[in-house]
Design a protein around this motif. Structure first.
Motif, short mmCIF file in Angstrom:
data_model
loop_
_atom_site.label_atom_id
_atom_site.label_comp_id
_atom_site.label_asym_id
_atom_site.label_seq_id
_atom_site.Cartn_x
_atom_site.Cartn_y
_atom_site.Cartn_z
N ASP A 82 0.94 -6.12 1.99
CA ASP A 82 1.46 -6.83 3.16
C ASP A 82 1.27 -5.98 4.42
N TYR A 83 1.50 -4.69 4.29
CA TYR A 83 1.33 -3.77 5.42
C TYR A 83 -0.12 -3.83 5.94
N ASP A 84 -1.05 -3.82 5.00
CA ASP A 84 -2.46 -3.82 5.39
C ASP A 84 -2.88 -5.13 6.06
N ARG A 85 -2.14 -6.20 5.80
CA ARG A 85 -2.48 -7.50 6.39
C ARG A 85 -1.86 -7.73 7.75
N LEU A 86 -0.99 -6.82 8.19
CA LEU A 86 -0.34 -7.02 9.49
C LEU A 86 -1.41 -7.00 10.58
N PRO A 87 -1.34 -7.95 11.51
CA PRO A 87 -2.41 -8.08 12.50
C PRO A 87 -2.49 -6.93 13.50
N GLU A 88 -1.37 -6.29 13.76
CA GLU A 88 -1.38 -5.22 14.77
C GLU A 88 -0.90 -3.92 14.18
N LYS A 89 -1.56 -2.85 14.58
CA LYS A 89 -1.14 -1.51 14.18
C LYS A 89 0.04 -1.09 15.07
N PRO A 90 0.87 -0.18 14.58
CA PRO A 90 2.01 0.24 15.42
C PRO A 90 1.55 0.98 16.68
N SER A 91 2.26 0.73 17.77
CA SER A 91 1.96 1.43 19.03
C SER A 91 2.48 2.87 18.93
N ASP A 92 2.06 3.70 19.87
CA ASP A 92 2.56 5.08 19.90
C ASP A 92 4.08 5.11 20.04
N GLU A 93 4.61 4.19 20.85
CA GLU A 93 6.07 4.14 21.05
C GLU A 93 6.77 3.80 19.74
N GLU A 94 6.19 2.86 19.00
CA GLU A 94 6.80 2.50 17.71
C GLU A 94 6.72 3.67 16.74
N ALA A 99 13.39 7.44 11.89
CA ALA A 99 14.03 6.56 10.90
C ALA A 99 14.20 7.28 9.57
N TYR A 100 15.25 6.93 8.85
CA TYR A 100 15.46 7.47 7.51
C TYR A 100 14.57 6.73 6.52
N GLU A 101 14.21 7.42 5.42
CA GLU A 101 13.42 6.85 4.33
C GLU A 101 12.06 6.34 4.81
N LEU A 102 11.48 7.08 5.74
CA LEU A 102 10.18 6.70 6.30
C LEU A 102 9.11 6.70 5.21
N SER A 103 8.25 5.70 5.22
CA SER A 103 7.16 5.67 4.25
C SER A 103 5.86 5.33 4.98
N ASP A 104 4.76 5.35 4.23
CA ASP A 104 3.46 5.04 4.84
C ASP A 104 3.35 3.58 5.26
N THR A 105 4.26 2.76 4.73
CA THR A 105 4.20 1.33 5.05
C THR A 105 5.43 0.90 5.84
N SER A 106 6.02 1.83 6.57
CA SER A 106 7.18 1.51 7.40
C SER A 106 6.77 0.90 8.72
N ARG A 107 7.56 -0.04 9.20
CA ARG A 107 7.40 -0.59 10.55
C ARG A 107 8.77 -0.90 11.12
N LEU A 108 8.80 -1.13 12.40
CA LEU A 108 10.04 -1.57 13.03
C LEU A 108 10.03 -3.10 13.10
#
Ligand code: FES
Length: 160
Positions: free
Chosen positions: A105-117, A124-133
């Motif tokens: 699902d992470y790979d299908r997200l249309p936009e990559k996270p911005s630098d601010e995100e 954030a706690y429990e950060l992972s490679d597939t984390s988003r806000l």
């Protein structure tokens, strides 16, 4: 006062609300009472979809969404019981809306996270490679059936 003057004032007010919410990078009726009133008084023709919040403790929570909602909108609109979620109301200053996607699902997200995100995710706690806000993820019908994991604890970066 003439009717046309009242119409002009109403249109002007709505325009101001739209500009204000656009400047905050949040196109959402939550921040404008008159838009909310108009929105809720109209029939809702948009199709609804479903997603699930998987909690570390507790049952999964299913919630409805429409195209264009953010994950934060889904939590707010469905009164999803996630304590402290979305504390900054999507202004990218808290990281409490942290969610973890399945890899596919992470790979299908249309936009990559911005630098601010990314900066906020670092807090954030429990950060992972597939984390988003969640406040930065806009949903479409392609996300029907989406499942996201909610970390067991949240960090409100504004309190650090
Ligand atoms: S709601 Fe605060 S960063 Fe998303």
């Amino acid at each position: 006062m003439s009717i046309s003057w009242n119409v002009f004032r109403s249109v002007n007010y709505i325009t101001m609300c739209l500009v204000r919410t656009s400047n905050r990078n949040i196109l959402n009726v939550r921040f404008c009472p008159i838009l909310r009133l108009i929105s809720y008084s109209q029939p809702h023709f948009k199709e609804q979809y479903e997603m699930t919040f998987l909690r570390t403790h507790g049952e999964p929570i299913k919630a409805k969404f429409k195209e264009g909602d953010t994950i934060l909108d889904v939590v707010v609109n469905n009164s999803v019981d996630l304590d402290g979620y979305g504390a900054c109301e999507g202004t990218l200053t808290c990281s409490t809306c942290h969610v973890i996607f399945k890899k596919e699902d992470y790979d299908r997200l249309p936009e990559k996270p911005s630098d601010e995100e990314l900066d906020m995710l670092d807090l954030a706690y429990e950060l992972s490679d597939t984390s988003r806000l969640g406040c930065q993820i806009t949903l479409s019908k392609d996300h029907d059936g989406l499942e996201v994991r909610v970390p067991s604890t949240i960090n409100d970066a504004r309190e650090s």
